[in-house]
Design an enzyme around this catalytic site. Sequence first.
Site, PDB file in Angstrom:
ATOM      1  N   LYS A  27       0.744  -0.794   0.346  1.00  0.00           N
ATOM      2  CA  LYS A  27      -0.407  -0.584  -0.011  1.00  0.00           C
ATOM      3  C   LYS A  27       0.774   1.320  -0.106  1.00  0.00           C
ATOM      4  O   LYS A  27       2.173   1.128   0.815  1.00  0.00           O
ATOM      5  CB  LYS A  27      -0.846  -0.108   1.192  1.00  0.00           C
ATOM      6  CG  LYS A  27      -2.044   0.792   1.376  1.00  0.00           C
ATOM      7  CD  LYS A  27      -2.628   0.663   2.831  1.00  0.00           C
ATOM      8  CE  LYS A  27      -3.963   1.723   2.895  1.00  0.00           C
ATOM      9  NZ  LYS A  27      -4.439   1.539   3.912  1.00  0.00           N
ATOM     10  N   SER A  53      -9.715   1.492   3.150  1.00  0.00           N
ATOM     11  CA  SER A  53      -8.676   2.269   2.127  1.00  0.00           C
ATOM     12  C   SER A  53      -7.257   1.001   1.361  1.00  0.00           C
ATOM     13  O   SER A  53      -6.883   1.664   0.761  1.00  0.00           O
ATOM     14  CB  SER A  53      -7.988   3.689   3.204  1.00  0.00           C
ATOM     15  OG  SER A  53      -7.089   2.409   4.196  1.00  0.00           O
ATOM     16  N   SER A  54      -7.211  -0.244   1.614  1.00  0.00           N
ATOM     17  CA  SER A  54      -6.449  -0.553   1.112  1.00  0.00           C
ATOM     18  C   SER A  54      -6.890  -1.436  -0.032  1.00  0.00           C
ATOM     19  O   SER A  54      -6.596  -2.267  -0.330  1.00  0.00           O
ATOM     20  CB  SER A  54      -5.986  -1.751   1.469  1.00  0.00           C
ATOM     21  OG  SER A  54      -5.585  -1.243   3.091  1.00  0.00           O
ATOM     22  N   ILE A  60      -7.267   0.772  10.047  1.00  0.00           N
ATOM     23  CA  ILE A  60      -7.400   1.692  11.266  1.00  0.00           C
ATOM     24  C   ILE A  60      -9.212   1.970  11.244  1.00  0.00           C
ATOM     25  O   ILE A  60      -9.664   2.158  12.395  1.00  0.00           O
ATOM     26  CB  ILE A  60      -7.275   3.465  11.208  1.00  0.00           C
ATOM     27  CG1 ILE A  60      -7.759   4.354  12.632  1.00  0.00           C
ATOM     28  CG2 ILE A  60      -8.078   3.964  10.567  1.00  0.00           C
ATOM     29  CD1 ILE A  60      -6.936   5.434  12.354  1.00  0.00           C
ATOM     30  N   GLY A  61     -10.054   1.023  10.921  1.00  0.00           N
ATOM     31  CA  GLY A  61     -11.371   1.306  10.640  1.00  0.00           C
ATOM     32  C   GLY A  61     -12.105   0.122   9.817  1.00  0.00           C
ATOM     33  O   GLY A  61     -13.555  -0.039   9.726  1.00  0.00           O
ATOM     34  N   GLY A  62     -11.208  -1.232   9.663  1.00  0.00           N
ATOM     35  CA  GLY A  62     -11.615  -1.638   8.606  1.00  0.00           C
ATOM     36  C   GLY A  62     -10.645  -1.631   7.520  1.00  0.00           C
ATOM     37  O   GLY A  62     -11.626  -3.153   6.182  1.00  0.00           O
ATOM     38  N   SER A  63     -10.339  -0.470   7.259  1.00  0.00           N
ATOM     39  CA  SER A  63      -9.081  -0.423   6.101  1.00  0.00           C
ATOM     40  C   SER A  63      -8.861  -1.764   5.004  1.00  0.00           C
ATOM     41  O   SER A  63      -8.040  -1.651   3.959  1.00  0.00           O
ATOM     42  CB  SER A  63      -8.186   0.385   5.982  1.00  0.00           C
ATOM     43  OG  SER A  63      -8.689   1.741   6.988  1.00  0.00           O
TER      44      SER A  63
END
Length: 602
Positions: free
Chosen positions: A152, A227-228, A248-251
């Site tokens: 990433k 985000s990934s 960080i929140g499910g990324s």
Amino acid sequence: MGFLEQFVHNGRALLGHRSKAILLSGAACFGAVLLVQRVNSRREQKKRILEAQRRREKSFQVAERALLEYKQSHPMTNALYILSLSLSELTKQLQESALSPEEVFYTYLEKTLDVHQKLNCCTEIILDSFEQLKTIGSCKRGILYGVPLSLKENLLLKNHDSSCGVVKYLNQPADDDCVLVKVLKEQGAIPFVRTNFPQALLNYDCSNPIYGQTLNPHNLQKTAGGSSGGEAALIGAGGSVIGIGTDIGGSARIPASFCAICGFKPTAGRLSSKGCKSIFRGQKTVLSTPGPMARDVDSLALFMKAEICEQMVFLDPTTPLLPFDEGLYQSRNSLRIGYFDCIEQTPTSPSMTRGVQEVKALLEQAGHTLVPFTPVRILDMAELMSKGALADGGATFLQQLEGSPVDPVLHAQVAMYRLPICLRKVLAFILKPFVSFPSIMLIYHSFRSAAGVWKLHASIEVIFMRFSVSQWRRLNLDVVLCPIIGPAFNFCYCGKLMSMVPHSMTYNLLNFCAGVVPVSTVTEEDERNLCHLDKGGWFNRVLKKAITGGVGLPVAVQCVALPWHDELCLRFMKEVEELVKKARKDEGANANGKVYLIYDFH
């Protein structure tokens, strides 16, 4: 009026008119200056974005030439075979010299270039990888000797930008590799490509103004998640055998769900985060962590074994010297598993509910004990997550975007963060009876004292004890089975559906380890069942719009374990994967798509 008085009066009037003219002229000049500055700023933005895009295109062109030269002298007859190998199988072949690092590298490079053309999932080919390939030698050093892998873009790489989709971070190359990359190179791996993400990394779509929108490999009309998302799309389409995302929140877990791969969020601190760039440095309430993403669970476990070593602890002494417990991962003792298929006042798609129910049945048939589990105080946790992750009211987020065009996927979020605090509170009060979690999202506010932050952290400690120690211990649970966000959304809906994040972000707040495994696909019946969302509130109807048209898309489940029980979580994920694979085999080709493991990419 005498002559003198008339003269003074006329003079004052003249001066008054001149003052007004001067003020108007000054205001006009000031406005013109601001306009010129804005125009120049936008020109500078476009210039820097174009430079970054040209660098990306150049890296692809250099890679294509290198690939062509290699193919002219080395006919690539094993490509399909190489791409079909799992990471464990690939490392074995490389160690035994049945395959060479060169043929593996160029096979994956060719596949990546092809995948990127369709999905726009990569930000650059790492040209240093060609030099690393030349110097890797035949010593076969390291667990991942000769394995090409993807990264990433926010993982620092020496002499490369990590922009996070923000223009101000362009043309700021890193001085050194991040710790995880250093360890991987020592283990013989070859980082060869970097992947895309949403702007500022705080969204679960995957688009930014520099590199554009990444598409889902199973439906080009859907997002890959974030985000990934670039990682998930590339791996999901077969362009990489193993990669690193951050969560960080499910990324890492959400895009894994969207793209039919496995994603793992370790306990924060188990892997080094040194050199993983974030635009929220110093935020410690909701912890981010890097984690592996791959097509199968064994690959995740092998990655963890490679990273968890003395070198990682030497480079980052904040990580514990806690060796990977191979015995626990390989154990096949029966488990006591808590489960739930929905969260109170949080919408869940029909296919994801079904996925949990079907996996529950498979686990029970295999001899495991399944126990109904009700997560406590989810809405309280949602409020704490909101306050902690954006304790400054979103000010830092907006500051990071200064000088950057705002990507469409962020418009809803940015609009919310720009509202005055007083207006947010009024809207939260109005909305709370109708949409509890979204109303909470509106009341972000800056803490005015250290005491406010301490109170927040104390509240998190209380919920942690009640969620884990009290509930888990009272039920004597080993792990928990639960839903994850999915199936893949239509474009630009992720920012509108922040109400979904408790499905994943809860475990960042509590610092539990969690992973995602693909288990099924969306059926026609799932699609028809979307009509049930019409009976809910406004956000349920938005969810219906987001996931409509998903027949055939992957369905995943989430596996959760207590902090520092990473091997147990992976072992549970492996159990789910094997049971689904067996069920799929027993049902033959399974024409209805009810039980699912992994797509055939090749």
